[in-house]
Design a protein around this motif. Structure first.
Motif, PDB file in Angstrom:
ATOM      1  N   ALA A 171     -48.551 135.962  56.912  1.00 55.19           N
ATOM      2  CA  ALA A 171     -49.538 135.240  57.705  1.00 55.19           C
ATOM      3  C   ALA A 171     -50.332 136.200  58.593  1.00 55.19           C
ATOM      4  CB  ALA A 171     -48.843 134.178  58.562  1.00 55.19           C
ATOM      5  N   GLU A 172     -49.660 137.218  59.146  1.00 54.76           N
ATOM      6  CA  GLU A 172     -50.348 138.219  59.955  1.00 54.76           C
ATOM      7  C   GLU A 172     -51.363 138.993  59.107  1.00 54.76           C
ATOM      8  OE1 GLU A 172     -50.117 139.566  63.284  1.00 54.76           O
ATOM      9  OE2 GLU A 172     -49.395 137.536  63.650  1.00 54.76           O
ATOM     10  N   LEU A 173     -50.975 139.368  57.914  1.00 59.57           N
ATOM     11  CA  LEU A 173     -51.890 140.092  57.032  1.00 59.57           C
ATOM     12  C   LEU A 173     -53.128 139.250  56.736  1.00 59.57           C
ATOM     13  CD1 LEU A 173     -49.212 141.589  54.649  1.00 59.57           C
ATOM     14  CD2 LEU A 173     -50.875 142.941  55.951  1.00 59.57           C
ATOM     15  N   ASP A 174     -52.904 137.983  56.471  1.00 66.59           N
ATOM     16  CA  ASP A 174     -54.028 137.091  56.193  1.00 66.59           C
ATOM     17  C   ASP A 174     -54.956 136.997  57.397  1.00 66.59           C
ATOM     18  OD1 ASP A 174     -55.212 135.016  54.338  1.00 66.59           O
ATOM     19  OD2 ASP A 174     -54.855 133.774  56.111  1.00 66.59           O
ATOM     20  N   ARG A 175     -54.384 136.893  58.585  1.00 70.10           N
ATOM     21  CA  ARG A 175     -55.204 136.798  59.793  1.00 70.10           C
ATOM     22  C   ARG A 175     -56.002 138.069  60.060  1.00 70.10           C
ATOM     23  NH1 ARG A 175     -50.955 133.476  61.928  1.00 70.10           N
ATOM     24  NH2 ARG A 175     -49.803 135.292  62.688  1.00 70.10           N
ATOM     25  N   HIS A 176     -55.470 139.211  59.646  1.00 70.41           N
ATOM     26  CA  HIS A 176     -56.132 140.479  59.919  1.00 70.41           C
ATOM     27  C   HIS A 176     -57.036 140.933  58.770  1.00 70.41           C
ATOM     28  CE1 HIS A 176     -53.033 140.771  63.098  1.00 70.41           C
ATOM     29  NE2 HIS A 176     -53.965 141.465  63.717  1.00 70.41           N
ATOM     30  N   GLY A 177     -57.319 140.051  57.821  1.00 69.95           N
ATOM     31  CA  GLY A 177     -58.311 140.366  56.798  1.00 69.95           C
ATOM     32  C   GLY A 177     -57.775 140.971  55.518  1.00 69.95           C
ATOM     33  N   TRP A 178     -56.448 140.947  55.311  1.00 68.16           N
ATOM     34  CA  TRP A 178     -55.869 141.433  54.063  1.00 68.16           C
ATOM     35  C   TRP A 178     -55.778 140.259  53.089  1.00 68.16           C
ATOM     36  CZ3 TRP A 178     -53.504 146.515  53.585  1.00 68.16           C
ATOM     37  CH2 TRP A 178     -53.660 147.316  54.733  1.00 68.16           C
ATOM     38  N   ARG A 179     -55.926 140.537  51.807  1.00 68.07           N
ATOM     39  CA  ARG A 179     -55.925 139.468  50.813  1.00 68.07           C
ATOM     40  C   ARG A 179     -54.902 139.760  49.715  1.00 68.07           C
ATOM     41  NH1 ARG A 179     -57.620 137.570  54.491  1.00 68.07           N
ATOM     42  NH2 ARG A 179     -59.688 136.735  54.947  1.00 68.07           N
ATOM     43  N   ARG A 180     -54.183 138.730  49.333  1.00 71.58           N
ATOM     44  CA  ARG A 180     -53.148 138.886  48.305  1.00 71.58           C
ATOM     45  C   ARG A 180     -53.790 139.005  46.927  1.00 71.58           C
ATOM     46  NH1 ARG A 180     -49.579 134.694  46.131  1.00 71.58           N
ATOM     47  NH2 ARG A 180     -50.353 133.284  47.737  1.00 71.58           N
ATOM     48  N   GLU A 181     -53.427 140.063  46.197  1.00 66.78           N
ATOM     49  CA  GLU A 181     -53.984 140.292  44.866  1.00 66.78           C
ATOM     50  C   GLU A 181     -53.002 139.922  43.761  1.00 66.78           C
ATOM     51  OE1 GLU A 181     -57.372 143.771  45.119  1.00 66.78           O
ATOM     52  OE2 GLU A 181     -55.452 144.235  44.183  1.00 66.78           O
ATOM     53  N   VAL A 182     -51.753 140.304  43.897  1.00 68.60           N
ATOM     54  CA  VAL A 182     -50.779 140.147  42.818  1.00 68.60           C
ATOM     55  C   VAL A 182     -49.474 139.607  43.382  1.00 68.60           C
ATOM     56  CG1 VAL A 182     -49.445 141.325  41.033  1.00 68.60           C
ATOM     57  CG2 VAL A 182     -51.793 142.037  41.499  1.00 68.60           C
ATOM     58  N   SER A 183     -48.864 138.682  42.654  1.00 69.16           N
ATOM     59  CA  SER A 183     -47.540 138.178  43.023  1.00 69.16           C
ATOM     60  C   SER A 183     -46.629 138.229  41.802  1.00 69.16           C
ATOM     61  CB  SER A 183     -47.615 136.735  43.537  1.00 69.16           C
ATOM     62  OG  SER A 183     -48.309 136.668  44.759  1.00 69.16           O
ATOM     63  N   ALA A 184     -45.359 138.435  42.054  1.00 71.07           N
ATOM     64  CA  ALA A 184     -44.381 138.497  40.969  1.00 71.07           C
ATOM     65  C   ALA A 184     -43.037 138.001  41.484  1.00 71.07           C
ATOM     66  CB  ALA A 184     -44.249 139.918  40.438  1.00 71.07           C
ATOM     67  N   GLU A 185     -42.159 137.695  40.551  1.00 68.79           N
ATOM     68  CA  GLU A 185     -40.794 137.300  40.891  1.00 68.79           C
ATOM     69  C   GLU A 185     -39.858 138.489  40.762  1.00 68.79           C
ATOM     70  OE1 GLU A 185     -40.498 132.658  39.402  1.00 68.79           O
ATOM     71  OE2 GLU A 185     -39.760 134.256  38.117  1.00 68.79           O
ATOM     72  N   VAL A 186     -38.908 138.589  41.665  1.00 70.59           N
ATOM     73  CA  VAL A 186     -37.764 139.464  41.479  1.00 70.59           C
ATOM     74  C   VAL A 186     -36.623 138.573  41.004  1.00 70.59           C
ATOM     75  CG1 VAL A 186     -36.109 141.025  42.560  1.00 70.59           C
ATOM     76  CG2 VAL A 186     -38.513 141.075  43.252  1.00 70.59           C
ATOM     77  N   ARG A 187     -36.088 138.891  39.832  1.00 69.87           N
ATOM     78  CA  ARG A 187     -35.015 138.083  39.241  1.00 69.87           C
ATOM     79  C   ARG A 187     -33.733 138.901  39.145  1.00 69.87           C
ATOM     80  NH1 ARG A 187     -36.687 133.897  34.614  1.00 69.87           N
ATOM     81  NH2 ARG A 187     -38.406 132.850  35.676  1.00 69.87           N
ATOM     82  N   ILE A 188     -32.598 138.222  39.231  1.00 66.61           N
ATOM     83  CA  ILE A 188     -31.320 138.905  39.128  1.00 66.61           C
ATOM     84  C   ILE A 188     -30.401 138.144  38.167  1.00 66.61           C
ATOM     85  CG2 ILE A 188     -31.457 139.927  41.420  1.00 66.61           C
ATOM     86  CD1 ILE A 188     -29.612 137.785  42.468  1.00 66.61           C
ATOM     87  N   ALA A 189     -29.407 138.872  37.636  1.00 62.31           N
ATOM     88  CA  ALA A 189     -28.461 138.288  36.681  1.00 62.31           C
ATOM     89  C   ALA A 189     -27.197 139.135  36.661  1.00 62.31           C
ATOM     90  CB  ALA A 189     -29.077 138.236  35.280  1.00 62.31           C
ATOM     91  N   ALA A 190     -26.162 138.590  36.067  1.00 65.42           N
ATOM     92  CA  ALA A 190     -24.951 139.363  35.816  1.00 65.42           C
ATOM     93  C   ALA A 190     -25.224 140.333  34.675  1.00 65.42           C
ATOM     94  CB  ALA A 190     -23.799 138.438  35.467  1.00 65.42           C
ATOM     95  N   LEU A 191     -24.915 141.600  34.857  1.00 67.31           N
ATOM     96  CA  LEU A 191     -25.238 142.614  33.848  1.00 67.31           C
ATOM     97  C   LEU A 191     -24.438 142.420  32.569  1.00 67.31           C
ATOM     98  CD1 LEU A 191     -26.875 145.184  33.268  1.00 67.31           C
ATOM     99  CD2 LEU A 191     -24.992 146.505  34.238  1.00 67.31           C
ATOM    100  N   ALA A 192     -23.181 141.997  32.697  1.00 66.39           N
ATOM    101  CA  ALA A 192     -22.337 141.833  31.503  1.00 66.39           C
ATOM    102  C   ALA A 192     -22.922 140.813  30.544  1.00 66.39           C
ATOM    103  CB  ALA A 192     -20.931 141.427  31.919  1.00 66.39           C
ATOM    104  N   THR A 193     -23.602 139.805  31.075  1.00 63.48           N
ATOM    105  CA  THR A 193     -24.212 138.785  30.218  1.00 63.48           C
ATOM    106  C   THR A 193     -25.244 139.411  29.284  1.00 63.48           C
ATOM    107  OG1 THR A 193     -23.910 137.111  31.942  1.00 63.48           O
ATOM    108  CG2 THR A 193     -25.522 136.626  30.218  1.00 63.48           C
ATOM    109  N   ILE A 194     -25.989 140.394  29.775  1.00 65.45           N
ATOM    110  CA  ILE A 194     -27.004 141.062  28.959  1.00 65.45           C
ATOM    111  C   ILE A 194     -26.348 142.022  27.976  1.00 65.45           C
ATOM    112  CG2 ILE A 194     -29.126 142.439  29.052  1.00 65.45           C
ATOM    113  CD1 ILE A 194     -29.210 141.510  32.078  1.00 65.45           C
ATOM    114  N   GLY A 195     -25.335 142.755  28.451  1.00 69.67           N
ATOM    115  CA  GLY A 195     -24.639 143.677  27.571  1.00 69.67           C
ATOM    116  C   GLY A 195     -23.896 142.990  26.445  1.00 69.67           C
ATOM    117  N   ASP A 196     -23.527 141.715  26.652  1.00 69.40           N
ATOM    118  CA  ASP A 196     -22.783 140.967  25.634  1.00 69.40           C
ATOM    119  C   ASP A 196     -23.670 140.237  24.636  1.00 69.40           C
ATOM    120  OD1 ASP A 196     -20.373 141.744  26.678  1.00 69.40           O
ATOM    121  OD2 ASP A 196     -20.058 139.926  27.864  1.00 69.40           O
TER     122      ASP A 196
END
Length: 333
Positions: A171-196
């Motif tokens: 909100a501070e960035l928005d008030r001071h004239g900064w604009r959001r360009e890109v958004s993404a998700e950070v996702r997490i998982a159990a590693l063993a599930t991928i290895g299996d």
């Protein structure tokens, strides 16, 4: 919503609740024309001039006129995740930063200014993980000057949607004239599930170094300069994966950084003509097994919100959203 005796709704928030997670119901603009109510849940980031600003988990901001409020209350933090590893925002933010290190960095209090000749926003943005040691407006001026000296656009990387994240800073960035360009998700998982996963990893080649053929598949730059190689090879324990193609360009590639219990997956790319053959799964499975051998147990990755194909792939691997991150750019007058 709080329902009081007689079926009435009540507003139980005030300007003193800025910074807290709230749930509100308000009258829509179309109410007079037959519309009704709508709800918003998020962090109350400001309450000025009779207007509330609520930032949702995704980083989207909603402005609500105080006069349209029907009900509102402070709500507890989102319940702990029941799937995948436990992780706090500060821990994960530092792990992801170590996996994508800049060529040059400088401390501004507890903020870090990062530059890498413009290669990726992650390596060319300020990372604000604490107190900059001066008022935010002054810190942002320092950020702008630092990037101007390097002839780079000024970016600040922020996060929303997790306990201890940075809705108020957004909100501070928005008030001071900064604009959001890109958004993404950070996702997490159990590693063993991928290895299996039942994946064919026989064609996946793993290496500690990035070679010219791997770079030909990586589509994030023009001619690769020193900064590209420096950023890609940075991190505590870095692995590169590739699957040979029909020519000199691999059919698929991937990168993994092992850092304690965490394994981060990046740069997973597949030749468009070779998609839907399981190559991305093979690359990630091979990298996951290597990370498991190094003692890691949890996985993370970042995926842009509009990349539906990648999101579906990661859903199937057990990845779930932890928080959202955003890059704000100084919008020059």
């Amino acid at each position: 919503m709080e329902i009081i005796g007689g079926g009435r709704l009540e507003v139980r928030i005030t300007g003193a609740d800025v910074g807290k997670r709230v749930s509100v119901r308000y009258v829509t603009e179309s109410a007079a024309a037959g519309g009704g109510f709508t709800d918003a849940v998020g962090v109350l980031t400001s309450w000025d001039n009779s207007v509330l600003l609520i930032t949702r988990k995704s980083g989207e901001s909603v402005r609500i006129a105080e006069s349209t409020l029907v009900a509102g209350k402070v709500v507890p933090a989102a319940p702990a995740r029941r799937r995948g590893p436990a992780a706090t925002f500060p821990e994960l933010a530092r792990v992801t930063a170590r996996a994508w290190q800049p060529v040059e960095s400088e401390a501004l209090g507890e903020w870090t200014l990062r530059a890498a000749d413009g290669f990726t926003r992650r390596a060319n943005s300020a990372l604000p993980l604490g107190d900059p040691g001066l008022p935010v407006a002054d810190a942002l001026r320092r950020v702008r000057a630092w990037y101007e000296d390097r002839k780079l656009p000024a970016y600040v990387q922020t996060a929303t949607g997790a306990e201890g994240a940075q809705e108020l800073l957004c909100a501070e960035l928005d008030r001071h004239g900064w604009r959001r360009e890109v958004s993404a998700e950070v996702r997490i998982a159990a590693l063993a599930t991928i290895g299996d996963l039942d994946a064919d990893v026989s064609a996946v080649r793993l290496s500690r170094t990035v070679d010219e053929t791997w770079l030909r598949r990586y589509q994030r730059f023009g001619e690769p300069g020193p900064a590209v190689r420096s950023v890609l090879t940075s991190g505590p324990s870095v692995w590169f994966a590739s699957v040979a193609g029909t020519g000199e360009v691999p059919a698929a590639i991937g990168r993994c950084v092992v850092d304690g219990r965490w394994a981060g997956f990046m740069a997973v790319e597949v030749d468009p003509d070779q998609r839907r053959r399981g190559l991305a799964t093979s690359v990630m499975t091979a990298l996951a097994r290597t990370a498991l051998d190094e003692g890691a147990s949890a996985a993370w990755l970042q995926v842009e919100a509009d990349n539906d194909g990648a999101r579906a792939l990661y859903d199937g691997m057990g990845f779930a959203p932890h928080h959202h991150y955003h890059h704000y750019r100084w919008a020059e007058a």
